[in-house]
Enzyme design. Structure first.
Site, short mmCIF file in Angstrom:
data_model
loop_
_atom_site.label_atom_id
_atom_site.label_comp_id
_atom_site.label_asym_id
_atom_site.label_seq_id
_atom_site.Cartn_x
_atom_site.Cartn_y
_atom_site.Cartn_z
N ALA A 244 -9.44 5.41 3.19
CA ALA A 244 -9.34 6.51 4.16
C ALA A 244 -10.56 7.42 4.16
O ALA A 244 -11.20 7.65 3.14
CB ALA A 244 -8.10 7.36 3.91
N GLY A 245 -10.85 7.92 5.36
CA GLY A 245 -11.87 8.95 5.53
C GLY A 245 -13.24 8.45 5.92
O GLY A 245 -14.12 9.26 6.24
N LYS B 283 0.88 -1.17 0.00
CA LYS B 283 0.00 0.00 0.00
C LYS B 283 0.91 1.21 0.00
O LYS B 283 1.53 1.53 1.02
CB LYS B 283 -0.92 -0.02 1.23
CG LYS B 283 -1.84 1.17 1.29
CD LYS B 283 -2.56 1.26 2.63
CE LYS B 283 -3.26 2.60 2.72
NZ LYS B 283 -3.74 2.88 4.09
N ASN C 287 -9.71 2.11 9.11
CA ASN C 287 -9.07 1.74 10.37
C ASN C 287 -9.70 2.49 11.54
O ASN C 287 -10.32 1.91 12.43
CB ASN C 287 -7.57 2.04 10.28
CG ASN C 287 -6.76 1.46 11.42
OD1 ASN C 287 -5.59 1.19 11.28
ND2 ASN C 287 -7.34 1.24 12.60
N THR C 288 -9.56 3.82 11.52
CA THR C 288 -9.95 4.61 12.67
C THR C 288 -11.43 4.44 13.04
O THR C 288 -11.77 4.37 14.23
CB THR C 288 -9.65 6.10 12.40
OG1 THR C 288 -8.29 6.22 11.96
CG2 THR C 288 -9.82 6.93 13.67
N GLY D 41 -8.37 9.41 8.79
CA GLY D 41 -8.76 9.58 10.19
C GLY D 41 -9.83 10.62 10.42
O GLY D 41 -10.20 10.87 11.57
#
Lengths: 257, 65
Positions: free
Chosen positions: A184-185, A96, A206-207, A157
């Site tokens: 992401a996001g 990645k 993830n977050t 994040g």
């Protein structure tokens, strides 16, 4: 679902491994979601603590595909060197690729990204580039050897979701044969469903899971949303229209005035 | 000789990268190495001679998003 360099995934959920309250909760999040890919990273190891060794065993026990990242890299050289180190440790061609260009938004440096992608692709890597929805950059990444594109939904994040629906929809239309991942996001399962409804092949987050009050439950919620969105896309949704159209037939309706 | 290991200054008698890893407690740990910003594959560590002032990075699997 399109494949990823010849690998067909069981589902379109790629899950990060950072920021969980504990290793046990991380493992439970993967178990309940059935996520097919785990993203991992490399950091300095201490000869005394050897903390990375326990983590690596935990990831191996998950039995999922491993996608190492070059998170935190700001230059082509740094990203390429990190990718080589990751390939040796994780024994995978997948990388990645992140080349960060701006600190506040963690926006990718797309110029460095294309250059690093070319170097790594020529060296046999299978690159998953963290990019924007810019079609020109996407085209250059494909010419550099990438077979997967990973546009951001919103800054890493942030949990803002799909900031540029028009751009992401255009990307899907423009590259119908390329495997696309929203990376992401994302903050909510509904946003993951929306991404899959657009025809994206996977989401990477993830977050939103790790920082939820109940990470394992949130991971399952995302997995369910990914499946729902994917099915919704496959089922060929109706075209929206501006004016109402009665769904109940009017023929045969009683005259009661 | 004096060199940098993961950003910390250390004194070592190790002449090669593999000897340094052994001396610093990495043993058979799953790590990847770089010297002065250049990746050094595991198979080349035994032949990689160290010089005073070298900056060595020893990385291991960690959580990532």
């Amino acid at each position: 679902m399109r494949d990823f360099y010849g690998t067909r995934l069981a589902n379109g959920l790629m899950l990060g491994t950072a920021q969980y309250p504990s290793p046990a909760i991380l493992a439970e999040a993967f178990r309940r979601s059935g996520a097919s890919v785990a993203t991992v990273s490399l950091r300095r190891e201490s000869g005394q603590d050897r903390a990375g060794q326990d983590f690596w065993q935990l990831i191996r026990d998950l039995g999922v595909h491993v996608l190492p990242n070059t998170a935190g890299c700001h230059s082509v050289k740094e990203a390429v060197t990190t990718a080589h180190m990751a390939r040796e440790i994780f024994d995978t061609k997948w990388i990645k690729l992140e080349v960060i260009g701006e600190e506040d938004t963690l926006q990718p440096d797309v110029f460095g990204l294309v250059e690093a992608a070319r170097i790594l692709s020529e060296d046999g890597f299978q690159v998953f580039p963290y990019t924007t929805e810019d079609l020109v950059v996407a085209d250059k990444l494909l010419h550099a050897g990438c077979e997967v594109l990973m546009p951001w939904g919103a800054p890493i994040g942030s949990g803002l979701g799909l900031n540029n629906l028009f751009g992401l929809r255009a990307m899907r239309s423009h590259f119908p044969d390329v495997s696309l991942v929203i990376d992401a996001g994302l903050g909510l399962p509904s946003q993951a469903a929306a991404a899959m409804e657009l025809g994206y092949d996977a989401v990477l987050l993830n977050t939103a899971v790790a920082k939820a009050g109940d990470p394992a439950a949130m991971a399952e919620a995302f997995a369910t949303a990914v499946r729902a969105g994917q099915l919704g896309c496959i089922a060929d949704p109706m075209e929206p229209r501006d004016m109402a159209a009665p769904s109940t037939p009017v023929i045969g309706k009683a005259f009661l005035e | 000789m004096r060199l940098q290991l993961n950003g910390a200054s250390i004194d070592t008698q190790a002449a090669t990268l593999s000897a340094l890893l052994q001396a610093e407690g990495f043993g058979d740990a799953k790590v990847a190495t770089a010297v002065n910003g250049t990746f050094v594959p595991a198979l080349e560590r035994a032949d990689h001679a160290l010089n005073p002032g070298d900056a060595i990075e020893v990385l291991a699997p960690m959580q990532g998003g």
